[in-house]
Design an enzyme around this catalytic site. Structure first.
Site, PDB file in Angstrom:
ATOM      1  N   SER A   1       0.829  -1.205   0.000  1.00 20.00           N
ATOM      2  CA  SER A   1       0.000   0.000   0.000  1.00 20.00           C
ATOM      3  C   SER A   1       0.867   1.260   0.000  1.00 20.00           C
ATOM      4  O   SER A   1       1.663   1.448  -0.917  1.00 20.00           O
ATOM      5  CB  SER A   1      -0.963  -0.044   1.194  1.00 20.00           C
ATOM      6  OG  SER A   1      -2.057   0.827   0.992  1.00 20.00           O
TER       7      SER A   1
ATOM      8  N   ASP B   1      -6.305  -3.710  -1.887  1.00 18.74           N
ATOM      9  CA  ASP B   1      -5.140  -3.349  -1.069  1.00 18.74           C
ATOM     10  C   ASP B   1      -4.380  -4.563  -0.540  1.00 18.74           C
ATOM     11  O   ASP B   1      -4.976  -5.530  -0.064  1.00 18.74           O
ATOM     12  CB  ASP B   1      -5.624  -2.494   0.107  1.00 18.74           C
ATOM     13  CG  ASP B   1      -4.499  -1.804   0.840  1.00 18.74           C
ATOM     14  OD1 ASP B   1      -3.788  -2.461   1.613  1.00 18.74           O
ATOM     15  OD2 ASP B   1      -4.310  -0.595   0.610  1.00 18.74           O
TER      16      ASP B   1
END
Length: 303
Positions: A42, A172
């Site tokens: 991320s 994610d």
């Protein structure tokens, strides 16, 4: 092998950059020359990619002070996703994984089969199917990072068109490995076959702070508690990895920096965009490095 692992955490990646600023000053060289393997999830994937392309920490930090407000001020998931895609295109263009100056791996999650989706530079890191390996699955750096940062429900899911895996819906990487240290250890010991005494790992979190309410303007975000639940999931994922790493890999030199700050003045969240708060988080990162500097020097044999 020197290994760098960078957690996810949205805007709080500026804390990580504070730590890295001091580390870069300590080793007196660009970090792509110091680390042979960099794993990022991320927000950590953005930092990892920038380091892998040869940017200094000051350059990446300057970029973050532009990127974060531009993205996090948007009131919808689509708005945030569009802003992130635009910023990544600006910084990475059409660069691919072959442009990295060191080994970089970016962690996302395959939404369809709920398995890790790890974009890697080198075939040597592949566990299987090395003969058909494509750096980053043939996806651009910008595309891989966008997938790694697709933190639903704050951002939208991402459709990733690969050269050798078909089209994948990605979210994610924090859902799989917000702290990617275990993945990096697996690469180093299993794929690359390195003995533990040839590995040293710097694992960096995004800090632990009192979680402030998120300013939710759109109907999509009206359930603030759900977004806060997402942060809890990431934190639980991170803590589990840290515990397992300590239990299972005591024989590998690892320094983990992810300090806790319970003072209300430092309260924040993963979509923070106020510049004064971001500056405080960066300063706290630099202070955290100071607390762990002796341990860092010992593990990496820095005099």
């Amino acid at each position: 092998m020197n290994v760098l692992c960078l957690d996810g955490g949205g805007s709080k990646g500026i804390y990580t950059l504070g730590i890295l600023k001091e580390f870069e000053a300590l080793v007196k060289k660009p970090l792509h020359e110091y680390f042979q393997l960099i794993y990022g999830t991320s927000t950590g994937s953005i930092i990892a990619a920038m380091i892998g392309l040869g940017y200094t920490i000051d350059q990446i930090t300057d970029m973050y002070y532009v990127l974060i407000p531009d993205i996090m001020k948007k009131s919808s998931a689509q708005g945030k996703s569009d802003a992130l895609a635009s910023e990544l295109d600006t910084f990475f263009g059409n660069k691919t994984f072959t442009d990295f100056k060191t080994g970089v791996s970016i962690v996302a999650t395959n939404y369809t089969n709920a398995k890790p989706l790890i974009f890697k530079r080198d075939a040597e890191q592949a566990y299987k199917l090395k003969s058909t390996f494509k750096p980053g699955f043939g996806v651009t750096i910008a595309g891989a990072v966008l997938a790694s940062c697709a933190a639903c429900p704050i951002f939208k899911k991402v459709e990733v068109v690969t050269e050798n895996q078909g089209t994948i819906i990605a979210i994610d990487g924090g859902f799989i490995a917000n702290n990617p240290t275990l993945l990096a250890i697996t690469d180093a010991t299993q794929s690359l076959g390195l003995p533990p005494d040839e590995i040293a790992i710097l694992s960096l979190g995004t800090g632990n702070f009192i979680e402030t309410d998120i300013n939710l303007k759109s109907k999509f975000y009206r359930y603030n508690s759900f977004v806060q639940l997402f942060e809890k999931i990431l934190k639980a994922n991170t803590n589990t990895t840290e515990i397992l790493t300590n239990l299972l890999f005591k024989h590998i030199p690892i320094i983990r920096i992810n300090d806790t700050y319970n003072e209300p003045e430092f309260g924040t969240n993963m979509v923070e965009y106020k510049l004064d708060k971001l500056e405080k988080l960066q300063q706290l990162g630099r202070q955290s490095f100071g607390k762990h500097e002796d341990a860092v020097k010992a593990i990496f044999k820095i005099s």
